[in-house]
Design a protein around this motif. Structure first.
Motif, PDB file in Angstrom:
ATOM      1  N   UNK A  53       0.839  -1.197   0.000  1.00  0.00           N
ATOM      2  CA  UNK A  53       0.000   0.000   0.000  1.00  0.00           C
ATOM      3  C   UNK A  53       0.875   1.250   0.000  1.00  0.00           C
ATOM      4  N   UNK A  54       0.604   2.175  -0.901  1.00  0.00           N
ATOM      5  CA  UNK A  54       1.261   3.474  -0.929  1.00  0.00           C
ATOM      6  C   UNK A  54       0.297   4.511  -0.380  1.00  0.00           C
ATOM      7  N   UNK A  55       0.721   5.230   0.646  1.00  0.00           N
ATOM      8  CA  UNK A  55      -0.148   6.165   1.350  1.00  0.00           C
ATOM      9  C   UNK A  55       0.302   7.598   1.101  1.00  0.00           C
ATOM     10  N   UNK A  56      -0.657   8.454   0.734  1.00  0.00           N
ATOM     11  CA  UNK A  56      -0.385   9.874   0.492  1.00  0.00           C
ATOM     12  C   UNK A  56      -1.330  10.695   1.362  1.00  0.00           C
ATOM     13  N   UNK A  57      -0.782  11.617   2.152  1.00  0.00           N
ATOM     14  CA  UNK A  57      -1.585  12.500   2.995  1.00  0.00           C
ATOM     15  C   UNK A  57      -1.328  13.945   2.578  1.00  0.00           C
ATOM     16  N   UNK A  58      -2.405  14.659   2.233  1.00  0.00           N
ATOM     17  CA  UNK A  58      -2.306  16.056   1.831  1.00  0.00           C
ATOM     18  C   UNK A  58      -3.119  16.926   2.778  1.00  0.00           C
ATOM     19  N   UNK A  59      -2.622  18.125   3.053  1.00  0.00           N
ATOM     20  CA  UNK A  59      -3.379  19.074   3.858  1.00  0.00           C
ATOM     21  C   UNK A  59      -4.204  19.971   2.942  1.00  0.00           C
ATOM     22  N   UNK A  60      -5.480  20.139   3.285  1.00  0.00           N
ATOM     23  CA  UNK A  60      -6.342  21.022   2.508  1.00  0.00           C
ATOM     24  C   UNK A  60      -7.552  21.395   3.340  1.00  0.00           C
ATOM     25  N   UNK A  61      -8.244  22.404   2.931  1.00  0.00           N
ATOM     26  CA  UNK A  61      -9.461  22.811   3.623  1.00  0.00           C
ATOM     27  C   UNK A  61     -10.579  21.798   3.367  1.00  0.00           C
ATOM     28  N   UNK A  62     -11.574  21.820   4.247  1.00  0.00           N
ATOM     29  CA  UNK A  62     -12.666  20.851   4.163  1.00  0.00           C
ATOM     30  C   UNK A  62     -13.351  20.859   2.799  1.00  0.00           C
ATOM     31  N   UNK A  63     -13.707  22.046   2.291  1.00  0.00           N
ATOM     32  CA  UNK A  63     -14.424  22.118   1.017  1.00  0.00           C
ATOM     33  C   UNK A  63     -13.590  21.545  -0.121  1.00  0.00           C
ATOM     34  N   UNK A  64     -12.291  21.833  -0.108  1.00  0.00           N
ATOM     35  CA  UNK A  64     -11.425  21.308  -1.163  1.00  0.00           C
ATOM     36  C   UNK A  64     -11.266  19.796  -1.037  1.00  0.00           C
ATOM     37  N   UNK A  65     -11.198  19.303   0.198  1.00  0.00           N
ATOM     38  CA  UNK A  65     -11.079  17.861   0.394  1.00  0.00           C
ATOM     39  C   UNK A  65     -12.292  17.117  -0.133  1.00  0.00           C
ATOM     40  N   UNK A  66     -13.478  17.633   0.142  1.00  0.00           N
ATOM     41  CA  UNK A  66     -14.696  17.003  -0.361  1.00  0.00           C
ATOM     42  C   UNK A  66     -14.721  17.040  -1.883  1.00  0.00           C
ATOM     43  N   UNK A  67     -14.330  18.166  -2.458  1.00  0.00           N
ATOM     44  CA  UNK A  67     -14.302  18.267  -3.917  1.00  0.00           C
ATOM     45  C   UNK A  67     -13.347  17.242  -4.515  1.00  0.00           C
ATOM     46  N   UNK A  68     -12.180  17.059  -3.881  1.00  0.00           N
ATOM     47  CA  UNK A  68     -11.209  16.111  -4.416  1.00  0.00           C
ATOM     48  C   UNK A  68     -11.706  14.674  -4.311  1.00  0.00           C
ATOM     49  N   UNK A  69     -12.460  14.356  -3.270  1.00  0.00           N
ATOM     50  CA  UNK A  69     -13.044  13.015  -3.182  1.00  0.00           C
ATOM     51  C   UNK A  69     -14.096  12.829  -4.271  1.00  0.00           C
ATOM     52  N   UNK A  70     -14.931  13.834  -4.462  1.00  0.00           N
ATOM     53  CA  UNK A  70     -15.974  13.726  -5.497  1.00  0.00           C
ATOM     54  C   UNK A  70     -15.370  13.558  -6.886  1.00  0.00           C
ATOM     55  N   UNK A  71     -14.264  14.265  -7.146  1.00  0.00           N
ATOM     56  CA  UNK A  71     -13.676  14.225  -8.483  1.00  0.00           C
ATOM     57  C   UNK A  71     -12.775  13.019  -8.695  1.00  0.00           C
ATOM     58  N   UNK A  72     -12.478  12.268  -7.621  1.00  0.00           N
ATOM     59  CA  UNK A  72     -11.605  11.112  -7.742  1.00  0.00           C
ATOM     60  C   UNK A  72     -10.139  11.419  -7.522  1.00  0.00           C
ATOM     61  N   UNK A  73      -9.804  12.676  -7.216  1.00  0.00           N
ATOM     62  CA  UNK A  73      -8.405  13.027  -6.949  1.00  0.00           C
ATOM     63  C   UNK A  73      -7.929  12.462  -5.614  1.00  0.00           C
ATOM     64  N   UNK A  74      -8.847  12.287  -4.682  1.00  0.00           N
ATOM     65  CA  UNK A  74      -8.529  11.729  -3.369  1.00  0.00           C
ATOM     66  C   UNK A  74      -9.511  10.606  -3.061  1.00  0.00           C
TER      67      UNK A  74
END
Length: 306
Positions: free
Chosen positions: A120-141
């Motif tokens: 497993x390769x794990x990546x942790x990024x810091x971002x604001x809540x709204x941006x994090x949700x957007x990245x999950x929706x778009x498949x980036x996270x």
């Protein structure tokens, strides 16, 4: 054949409303987004955008395909999850975004837990809540750690996202070690502290709004508190005797030597901390094991002393 990456671009354009905003959200140039959407139009055999020299908007066909794209992308991910689930062993790359205090608080426990999964390769990024949700929706996270001071966030998001509650995170009082309230035998009464030098996040930040509400309840917030960007900056200044503050308990998880921490009697100012992922992705072993690690990490955060 419709390209999945271009469908994802179209879905993001539908949410953002402009090529420039779509490009900024996904890290592309506007010309690249425009070219990819033009290619998607050729693949679809119909116009998806009405373009002018200064703007673009979806045609009826574009709106139809954008709506379908969400379901198509979810089904593709569900199929990938089923295949991955069959393999059983967590593998591949899992990307987690987190608001800053959660990133600092949970990173050590996550790194320790996920080290048991060498594929497993794990990546942790810091971002604001709204941006994090957007990245999950778009498949980036794959997972976003988000905070919610309103209690309404989960109800506002689509069924394609799934929320996992990790903890309630109340405001706690932090004072220098020589402050009278560093003694746990001394009762905490915020009304007696209104004349002290308070520090808080900048005006408009969710934690600042919570602090203002807290102080309003006992007679009014200081008119011009010291404002600093970053809760760890505030904790460092409290340790140096610059002032006092009320911060979310999670901000103390990494340890801040030189401050005394007290619970605030009757305080109802708190945020909920969630892990958010796409519903279709929950079955992926890499996502499932990371969610378990997050739950375990959240349980390890000790509450503030009375």
């Amino acid at each position: 054949m419709l390209d999945l990456r271009r469908l994802r671009l179209l879905a993001e354009f539908s949410r953002r409303g402009s090529i420039a905003a779509t490009a900024a959200a996904l890290g592309y140039t506007p010309s690249a987004v425009s070219q990819q959407l033009a290619t998607l139009e050729r693949e679809a055999g119909t116009a998806l955008l009405d373009r002018t020299a200064r703007s673009a908007e979806l045609t009826d066909a574009g709106r139809l395909l954008a709506a379908r794209a969400e379901g198509i992308l979810a089904m593709v991910e569900a199929a990938e999850a089923e295949l991955s689930e069959g393999a059983g062993r967590p593998s591949g790359r899992v990307v987690v975004t987190a608001f800053p205090t959660a990133a600092v608080a949970y990173a050590p426990a996550l790194a320790h837990s996920l080290a048991d999964h060498p594929d497993l390769t794990f990546v942790l990024r810091q971002t604001r809540t709204a941006d994090g949700i957007r990245q999950v929706r778009s498949g980036e996270a794959d997972i976003a750690l988000v905070d919610d001071w309103t209690g309404r966030l989960a109800a506002q998001l689509p069924a394609t996202l799934r929320f996992f509650r990790l903890r309630r995170d109340p405001l706690v009082l932090v004072v220098p070690p020589w402050h009278p309230l560093s003694d746990p035998e001394q009762p905490v009464d915020l009304r007696e502290l209104l004349s002290e030098a308070w520090m808080a996040a900048p005006f408009g930040e969710p934690s600042r709004q919570a602090v203002d509400r807290l102080l309003d309840d006992v007679g009014g917030a200081p008119p011009v508190p010291w404002e600093f960007e970053g809760l760890h900056t505030i904790l460092s200044l409290v340790a140096r005797g610059v002032g006092i503050a009320a911060v979310p308990e999670l901000a103390l998880a990494a340890g801040e030597p030189g401050v005394a921490v007290r619970r605030i009697p009757g305080c109802d100012q708190a945020r909920e901390v969630y892990a958010v992922t796409r519903t279709a992705g929950v079955r992926r072993p890499s996502v499932a094991v990371t969610l378990r690690a997050l739950h375990a990490a959240a349980q390890r955060v000790a509450p503030a002393p009375a």
